[in-house]
Design an enzyme around this catalytic site. Sequence first.
Site, PDB file in Angstrom:
ATOM      1  N   ARG A 252       0.946  -1.131   0.046  1.00 18.53           N
ATOM      2  CA  ARG A 252       0.003   0.173  -0.096  1.00 18.53           C
ATOM      3  C   ARG A 252       0.971   1.304   0.019  1.00 18.53           C
ATOM      4  NH1 ARG A 252      -2.152   0.743   5.702  1.00 18.53           N
ATOM      5  NH2 ARG A 252      -0.851   2.735   5.636  1.00 18.53           N
ATOM      6  N   HIS A 256      -3.570   4.583   4.889  1.00 19.98           N
ATOM      7  CA  HIS A 256      -4.791   3.517   5.295  1.00 19.98           C
ATOM      8  C   HIS A 256      -5.806   4.159   4.601  1.00 19.98           C
ATOM      9  CE1 HIS A 256      -7.367   0.668   6.752  1.00 19.98           C
ATOM     10  NE2 HIS A 256      -8.083   1.700   7.422  1.00 19.98           N
ATOM     11  N   TYR A 265       3.731   5.686  11.850  1.00 18.47           N
ATOM     12  CA  TYR A 265       4.094   4.273  12.069  1.00 18.47           C
ATOM     13  C   TYR A 265       5.033   3.514  10.839  1.00 18.47           C
ATOM     14  CZ  TYR A 265       0.095   3.585   9.004  1.00 18.47           C
ATOM     15  OH  TYR A 265      -0.835   3.842   8.001  1.00 18.47           O
TER      16      TYR A 265
HETATM   17  C1  TPP Z   1     -14.533  -6.375  12.224  1.00 19.32           C
HETATM   18  C2  TPP Z   1     -13.753  -5.016  12.101  1.00 19.32           C
HETATM   19  N1  TPP Z   1     -12.857  -4.834  13.110  1.00 19.32           N
HETATM   20  C3  TPP Z   1     -12.125  -3.523  12.808  1.00 19.32           C
HETATM   21  C4  TPP Z   1     -12.424  -2.768  12.009  1.00 19.32           C
HETATM   22  C5  TPP Z   1     -11.338  -1.465  11.713  1.00 19.32           C
HETATM   23  N2  TPP Z   1     -10.545  -1.730  10.581  1.00 19.32           N
HETATM   24  C6  TPP Z   1     -10.812  -0.982   9.568  1.00 19.32           C
HETATM   25  S1  TPP Z   1      -9.645  -1.336   8.184  1.00 19.32           S
HETATM   26  C7  TPP Z   1      -8.685  -2.100   9.530  1.00 19.32           C
HETATM   27  C8  TPP Z   1      -7.480  -2.929   8.736  1.00 19.32           C
HETATM   28  C9  TPP Z   1      -7.762  -4.061   7.806  1.00 19.32           C
HETATM   29  O1  TPP Z   1      -6.410  -4.374   7.405  1.00 19.32           O
HETATM   30  P1  TPP Z   1      -6.314  -5.527   6.126  1.00 19.32           P
HETATM   31  O2  TPP Z   1      -7.187  -6.422   6.437  1.00 19.32           O
HETATM   32  O3  TPP Z   1      -4.985  -5.754   5.985  1.00 19.32           O
HETATM   33  O4  TPP Z   1      -6.738  -4.718   4.869  1.00 19.32           O
HETATM   34  P2  TPP Z   1      -6.014  -3.200   4.271  1.00 19.32           P
HETATM   35  O5  TPP Z   1      -6.746  -2.001   4.972  1.00 19.32           O
HETATM   36  O6  TPP Z   1      -4.660  -3.336   4.447  1.00 19.32           O
HETATM   37  O7  TPP Z   1      -6.430  -3.300   2.660  1.00 19.32           O
HETATM   38  C10 TPP Z   1      -9.279  -2.180  10.576  1.00 19.32           C
HETATM   39  C11 TPP Z   1      -8.668  -3.213  11.642  1.00 19.32           C
HETATM   40  C12 TPP Z   1     -13.247  -3.017  10.965  1.00 19.32           C
HETATM   41  N3  TPP Z   1     -13.349  -2.308   9.995  1.00 19.32           N
HETATM   42  N4  TPP Z   1     -13.994  -4.104  11.076  1.00 19.32           N
END
Ligand code: TPP
Length: 351
Positions: A252, A256, A265
């Site tokens: 990425r 985020h 970070y």
């Molecule tokens: C069930 C749940 N827990 C926490 C969150 C908060 N949250 C939003 S994005 C994220 C990170 C997800 O990371 P990843 O699966 O690696 O996907 P990326 O954002 O890197 O594409 C989190 C923890 C959420 N949206 N849903």
Amino acid sequence: MEHNYPIKRIIDDEGLLLDASFEKQIDKRLVKDLYYHMLRVRAFDRKAINLQRQGRLGTYAPFEGQEAAQVGSALALNADDWVFPTYRDHGVTITFGKSMVQTFLYWNGRVEGCVVPPDLNIFPPAVPIATQIPHAAGAAWAEKRRGTKNAAIAYFGDGATSEGDFHEGLNFASVFKVPVVFFNQNNGYAISVPTEKQMNSATIAQKSVAYGLPGLRIDGNDCFVVYFETKKAFDYARAGNGPTLIEAVTWRKGAHTTADDPSKYRSEKQGEDIADPLARLELFMKNYGYWDDEWVQATKEKTNSEVEAAVEEMEKFPPPNVEDVFNHVYAEMPAQIAEQKEAYLSHLGRQ
Ligand SMILES: Cc1ncc(C[n+]2csc(CCOP(=O)(O)OP(=O)(O)O)c2C)c(N)n1
Ligand SMILES: [Mg+2]
């Protein structure tokens, strides 16, 4: 354990073929399709960030750096397959046929951006992490029961593999041998948490072993390996063999979301050595005689003007109806929501 899952590549960082046999499998149509769609979704992504910065779009989740993973896999699907995206996969959905206008509207919080066109099997982007994984397994099971040759693909991040839904989805899909591809984009981070702090397994691909599935690790920034391996996984699924877990290792490039500041970070230097997926395809095109200045220029102009036209159309939409926020939560509005609706409308002087 990592040595069991080496990262598969077809081209290297300089755009040179690592396996000459692919010279025959790669044709002009495929190269042009990959380049066109990667350019197109990158133009969309960059525009969306600019619009957000100008206050013309809500919070936005960018995917720059992940174009090869998203476009390469989307081009491997059949038109009747099912797509289960996350909030970062609009590179997939736009390539699969969702309009840019609708995608912009979605990021402006508009209900009109959430209505899936009837001819496209795309689920709404899953914001709750990993919830789409069992949904995809279920849709694939339904297709199997109906006796079709359609399959499903679930997109999810590295962070999603630590959710229960990931494990439930893979287990059920494997037990019922349903036609689904689990497509992981390991972009190194779940918001601010790096993969190595989130799990103790060396790879995501190896998690397939626990569910008795084939798993593989590919270079998610090599559009060719993404395209061919996703296609292979779909052929395997359509032939009745069940699911595959693909880990596409990518990066990425940006934040985020536009509400995040990655300098808190990770250092600016991190990721510097990762070859950009689009630049890598350009090098390949130049190395193997696919580069055509005129066509590239025309394609850039075409994709940029498509994005500009989509912005114009999105901004011409009549203002949102605030009642939508309340009207679409339940089929029948409970008293509590009705009360809140009334209170809000009266606050706005509309009642
Ligand atoms: C069930 C749940 N827990 C926490 C969150 C908060 N949250 C939003 S994005 C994220 C990170 C997800 O990371 P990843 O699966 O690696 O996907 P990326 O954002 O890197 O594409 C989190 C923890 C959420 N949206 N849903
Ligand atoms: Mg991630």
